[in-house]
Design a protein around this motif. Sequence first.
Motif, PDB file in Angstrom:
ATOM      1  N   LYS A  89     -47.735 -33.041 -16.633  1.00  0.00           N
ATOM      2  CA  LYS A  89     -47.442 -31.769 -17.295  1.00  0.00           C
ATOM      3  C   LYS A  89     -47.620 -31.880 -18.806  1.00  0.00           C
ATOM      4  O   LYS A  89     -48.215 -31.004 -19.446  1.00  0.00           O
ATOM      5  CB  LYS A  89     -46.013 -31.342 -16.968  1.00  0.00           C
ATOM      6  N   GLU A  90     -47.132 -32.968 -19.378  1.00  0.00           N
ATOM      7  CA  GLU A  90     -47.173 -33.159 -20.824  1.00  0.00           C
ATOM      8  C   GLU A  90     -48.601 -33.261 -21.358  1.00  0.00           C
ATOM      9  O   GLU A  90     -48.907 -32.784 -22.456  1.00  0.00           O
ATOM     10  CB  GLU A  90     -46.399 -34.434 -21.174  1.00  0.00           C
ATOM     11  N   ASN A  91     -49.484 -33.878 -20.579  1.00  0.00           N
ATOM     12  CA  ASN A  91     -50.858 -34.120 -21.038  1.00  0.00           C
ATOM     13  C   ASN A  91     -51.896 -33.281 -20.295  1.00  0.00           C
ATOM     14  O   ASN A  91     -53.067 -33.655 -20.261  1.00  0.00           O
ATOM     15  CB  ASN A  91     -51.198 -35.609 -20.869  1.00  0.00           C
ATOM     16  N   PHE A  92     -51.463 -32.170 -19.704  1.00  0.00           N
ATOM     17  CA  PHE A  92     -52.370 -31.380 -18.878  1.00  0.00           C
ATOM     18  C   PHE A  92     -53.559 -30.853 -19.685  1.00  0.00           C
ATOM     19  O   PHE A  92     -54.717 -30.976 -19.253  1.00  0.00           O
ATOM     20  CB  PHE A  92     -51.626 -30.208 -18.239  1.00  0.00           C
ATOM     21  N   LYS A  93     -53.294 -30.320 -20.868  1.00  0.00           N
ATOM     22  CA  LYS A  93     -54.368 -29.756 -21.687  1.00  0.00           C
ATOM     23  C   LYS A  93     -55.328 -30.855 -22.144  1.00  0.00           C
ATOM     24  O   LYS A  93     -56.559 -30.710 -22.049  1.00  0.00           O
ATOM     25  CB  LYS A  93     -53.788 -29.038 -22.900  1.00  0.00           C
ATOM     26  N   LYS A  94     -54.772 -31.951 -22.659  1.00  0.00           N
ATOM     27  CA  LYS A  94     -55.613 -33.068 -23.089  1.00  0.00           C
ATOM     28  C   LYS A  94     -56.416 -33.611 -21.904  1.00  0.00           C
ATOM     29  O   LYS A  94     -57.581 -33.988 -22.045  1.00  0.00           O
ATOM     30  CB  LYS A  94     -54.753 -34.184 -23.676  1.00  0.00           C
ATOM     31  N   GLY A  95     -55.749 -33.663 -20.745  1.00  0.00           N
ATOM     32  CA  GLY A  95     -56.404 -34.178 -19.551  1.00  0.00           C
ATOM     33  C   GLY A  95     -57.609 -33.349 -19.152  1.00  0.00           C
ATOM     34  O   GLY A  95     -58.635 -33.891 -18.725  1.00  0.00           O
ATOM     35  N   LEU A  96     -57.499 -32.035 -19.289  1.00  0.00           N
ATOM     36  CA  LEU A  96     -58.628 -31.164 -18.967  1.00  0.00           C
ATOM     37  C   LEU A  96     -59.768 -31.358 -19.959  1.00  0.00           C
ATOM     38  O   LEU A  96     -60.945 -31.378 -19.581  1.00  0.00           O
ATOM     39  CB  LEU A  96     -58.179 -29.703 -18.962  1.00  0.00           C
ATOM     40  N   ILE A  97     -59.417 -31.508 -21.239  1.00  0.00           N
ATOM     41  CA  ILE A  97     -60.434 -31.638 -22.284  1.00  0.00           C
ATOM     42  C   ILE A  97     -61.260 -32.911 -22.102  1.00  0.00           C
ATOM     43  O   ILE A  97     -62.487 -32.889 -22.188  1.00  0.00           O
ATOM     44  CB  ILE A  97     -59.781 -31.615 -23.680  1.00  0.00           C
ATOM     45  N   ILE A  98     -60.579 -34.031 -21.857  1.00  0.00           N
ATOM     46  CA  ILE A  98     -61.324 -35.289 -21.697  1.00  0.00           C
ATOM     47  C   ILE A  98     -61.710 -35.533 -20.243  1.00  0.00           C
ATOM     48  O   ILE A  98     -62.633 -36.297 -19.966  1.00  0.00           O
ATOM     49  CB  ILE A  98     -60.519 -36.496 -22.218  1.00  0.00           C
ATOM     50  N   GLY A  99     -61.004 -34.863 -19.328  1.00  0.00           N
ATOM     51  CA  GLY A  99     -61.234 -35.120 -17.910  1.00  0.00           C
ATOM     52  C   GLY A  99     -62.562 -34.599 -17.399  1.00  0.00           C
ATOM     53  O   GLY A  99     -63.234 -35.265 -16.608  1.00  0.00           O
ATOM     54  N   ILE A 100     -62.955 -33.409 -17.855  1.00  0.00           N
ATOM     55  CA  ILE A 100     -64.204 -32.810 -17.360  1.00  0.00           C
ATOM     56  C   ILE A 100     -65.423 -33.648 -17.738  1.00  0.00           C
ATOM     57  O   ILE A 100     -66.224 -34.011 -16.870  1.00  0.00           O
ATOM     58  CB  ILE A 100     -64.330 -31.355 -17.858  1.00  0.00           C
ATOM     59  N   PRO A 101     -65.600 -34.005 -19.025  1.00  0.00           N
ATOM     60  CA  PRO A 101     -66.779 -34.832 -19.363  1.00  0.00           C
ATOM     61  C   PRO A 101     -66.706 -36.249 -18.793  1.00  0.00           C
ATOM     62  O   PRO A 101     -67.725 -36.791 -18.351  1.00  0.00           O
ATOM     63  CB  PRO A 101     -66.779 -34.851 -20.896  1.00  0.00           C
ATOM     64  N   THR A 102     -65.523 -36.869 -18.797  1.00  0.00           N
ATOM     65  CA  THR A 102     -65.428 -38.235 -18.271  1.00  0.00           C
ATOM     66  C   THR A 102     -65.617 -38.268 -16.761  1.00  0.00           C
ATOM     67  O   THR A 102     -66.180 -39.223 -16.222  1.00  0.00           O
ATOM     68  CB  THR A 102     -64.085 -38.890 -18.637  1.00  0.00           C
ATOM     69  N   THR A 103     -65.153 -37.219 -16.066  1.00  0.00           N
ATOM     70  CA  THR A 103     -65.376 -37.142 -14.623  1.00  0.00           C
ATOM     71  C   THR A 103     -66.872 -37.034 -14.327  1.00  0.00           C
ATOM     72  O   THR A 103     -67.376 -37.632 -13.374  1.00  0.00           O
ATOM     73  CB  THR A 103     -64.636 -35.936 -14.016  1.00  0.00           C
ATOM     74  N   ALA A 104     -67.582 -36.270 -15.160  1.00  0.00           N
ATOM     75  CA  ALA A 104     -69.034 -36.157 -14.994  1.00  0.00           C
ATOM     76  C   ALA A 104     -69.710 -37.502 -15.220  1.00  0.00           C
ATOM     77  O   ALA A 104     -70.610 -37.897 -14.468  1.00  0.00           O
ATOM     78  CB  ALA A 104     -69.586 -35.115 -15.969  1.00  0.00           C
ATOM     79  N   LEU A 105     -69.266 -38.232 -16.247  1.00  0.00           N
ATOM     80  CA  LEU A 105     -69.831 -39.551 -16.521  1.00  0.00           C
ATOM     81  C   LEU A 105     -69.534 -40.526 -15.384  1.00  0.00           C
ATOM     82  O   LEU A 105     -70.386 -41.340 -15.010  1.00  0.00           O
ATOM     83  CB  LEU A 105     -69.272 -40.104 -17.839  1.00  0.00           C
ATOM     84  N   ILE A 106     -68.325 -40.443 -14.841  1.00  0.00           N
ATOM     85  CA  ILE A 106     -67.949 -41.302 -13.718  1.00  0.00           C
ATOM     86  C   ILE A 106     -68.799 -40.970 -12.498  1.00  0.00           C
ATOM     87  O   ILE A 106     -69.245 -41.867 -11.771  1.00  0.00           O
ATOM     88  CB  ILE A 106     -66.454 -41.153 -13.394  1.00  0.00           C
ATOM     89  N   ALA A 107     -69.033 -39.665 -12.281  1.00  0.00           N
ATOM     90  CA  ALA A 107     -69.859 -39.245 -11.142  1.00  0.00           C
ATOM     91  C   ALA A 107     -71.277 -39.808 -11.258  1.00  0.00           C
ATOM     92  O   ALA A 107     -71.854 -40.277 -10.273  1.00  0.00           O
ATOM     93  CB  ALA A 107     -69.896 -37.719 -11.061  1.00  0.00           C
ATOM     94  N   ILE A 108     -71.823 -39.780 -12.486  1.00  0.00           N
ATOM     95  CA  ILE A 108     -73.157 -40.336 -12.715  1.00  0.00           C
ATOM     96  C   ILE A 108     -73.147 -41.843 -12.458  1.00  0.00           C
ATOM     97  O   ILE A 108     -74.055 -42.391 -11.813  1.00  0.00           O
ATOM     98  CB  ILE A 108     -73.626 -40.044 -14.151  1.00  0.00           C
TER      99      ILE A 108
END
Length: 247
Positions: A89-108
Amino acid sequence: MGFLGFGSSYYKEGPGIRKDAPKKKGFALFMEIFTREWAGLWVLNFVFILCCLPIITIGPAMIAMSRVTMTMVRDKNVYPIRDFFEAFKENFKKGLIIGIPTTALIAIAMYMMFQFTFLLMAPKKSLVSIVFIIIWFFVTFGIITFLYPMVANMELPIKACLKNALLLFIVGGLRSVAAVAIQFAIIFLSMYYFPISLIILLFVGIFSLSSLLQSFWVWPVLVKYVVKDENAEENLEETEKDRKEHE
C-alpha cells in the motif's frame, strides 16, 4: 486463527541466539536465516503470486516482497502478511511507475532466456547470440536486483534509486555477479525443466526464496555505499518511531 494455519504460535518468540555465540557468515548465515524464516517465506510466496495476478501490480508486489525479505536478512521482527500489505500500500504508486517498464524488461529477458535454452541445444550454436543474451540478462537483472530493495527500504526519489542501482551493480563487483548468476540459474532451470518446474515455482516458494537471496547479497552493499552506518540507520529508525508514537 492465523492465516493458512499460521497462528499466534508462529509468531511466538523463540529462545533467541546467545549473545556470546560466534556470528555466522556466508552460506552458514543464509541457511540460518532460511531455516528461521522458511514458513514465512512460503506464505510470502503465496501472497506475492496472488498480488501479481493483475499483472500491472507486479511492481508493488515486488517492492513489498523485497521489504519483507530485507527485514528477514536484517534480523528484525517480521510479520510476512502484515508487512507485505503495508509495504504494498505504501509503495503502490512508486511500484506502478517502476513496475511497468521493469516488468517489460523482465519479459524481454525471459523471452531471451527461452531462446537461450534452444540455442544451447542447437547443433550450430551462435556464440554471439548467447553472449548478447547473457549480457542483456545480467545488466537488466543487475539493476533490478538493487532497484527494488532500495525503493522498498529507503526514502529516495525514483531517479536517485535508478542511478544508485546501476552504480551499485558496478561497484558491487563479484557480489553483484553472484546475485544475478543465482537468478540466471533459477530461471534457466525453471524453463529447461518446464512444466515440472511450475509445481516448484508455485508451491515451494521459489519467488520468495529468490527475493531472500537477492536481499542477502544486496544488503551489505547498501550498508557499505548507501547507508554507510547500519547502527546509525537503526537508531534513526527508532527515533522516528518514537516521534510518531508521541504525536
